[in-house]
Write a protein that holds these residues in place. Structure first.
Motif, PDB file in Angstrom:
ATOM      1  N   THR A  40      50.898  39.436  42.261  1.00  0.00           N
ATOM      2  CA  THR A  40      50.715  38.090  41.713  1.00  0.00           C
ATOM      3  C   THR A  40      49.413  37.469  42.200  1.00  0.00           C
ATOM      4  N   ASP A  41      49.095  37.697  43.471  1.00  0.00           N
ATOM      5  CA  ASP A  41      47.922  37.064  44.081  1.00  0.00           C
ATOM      6  C   ASP A  41      46.650  37.916  44.028  1.00  0.00           C
ATOM      7  N   ASP A  48      42.078  36.447  38.467  1.00  0.00           N
ATOM      8  CA  ASP A  48      43.360  37.122  38.643  1.00  0.00           C
ATOM      9  C   ASP A  48      43.361  38.456  37.924  1.00  0.00           C
TER      10      ASP A  48
END
Length: 160
Positions: A40-41, A48
């Motif tokens: 996710t990070d 991203d």
């Protein structure tokens, strides 16, 4: 941005890390949310990544990125290696030791050290059709379609 592993496009890039021992179910339960949080990070130069991560066969950590959406960079790859090192320390397991090769024989995983490989081939314990978990596979499509693959269809072909 996290995407489920089974929704990765075939061209998504993968990095495969082999654990020095099987990951227990308790460890797996603890690792899974860490993988999702990392994916996710995970970013590249502030962008991203469309990333995912999975544990396969209780032995392989697979990190993936949809390169057609956002390409990974040296910095993002460094972040992933640091993440893998953190997992190694936390769970007392090695993911970065490339000295063991994993084969599927009679439904069981067999590890062979690189130093033993030639002798195993000579003895006939490993042949061109022995299924090999090739950690050098680089895309999700090949991982899904050809993993494990016959040893002859990998970098091990020079031994046959």
């Amino acid at each position: 941005m996290y995407i489920p592993f089974d929704e990765l496009p075939p061209q998504a890039r993968v990095w495969i890390y082999q654990a020095s021992r099987p990951i227990t179910e308790a460890e797996r339960a603890e690792i899974k949310p860490l993988l999702q949080a990392f994916a996710t990070d995970w970013s590249s130069h502030g962008n991203d990544l469309q990333a995912s991560a999975e544990l396969l066969h209780n032995r392989f950590l697979v990190l993936a990125n949809n390169e057609s959406a956002t390409a990974s960079s040296g910095c993002s790859i460094d972040k992933s290696v640091n993440f893998v090192r953190e997992l190694e320390q936390r769970f007392n397991v090695s993911f970065l030791d490339r000295s063991q090769l994993a084969f599927l024989k009679d439904g069981d995983m067999e590890l062979v050290s690189v130093g033993q490989l030639k002798d195993k081939v000579t003895a006939g314990d490993i042949n061109k059709d022995t299924l090999y978990f090739d950690t050098l596979v680089t895309n999700y499509g090949d991982l899904q379609a050809e993993w494990p693959r016959p040893a002859q269809q990998s970098w091990l072909s020079r031994y046959f």
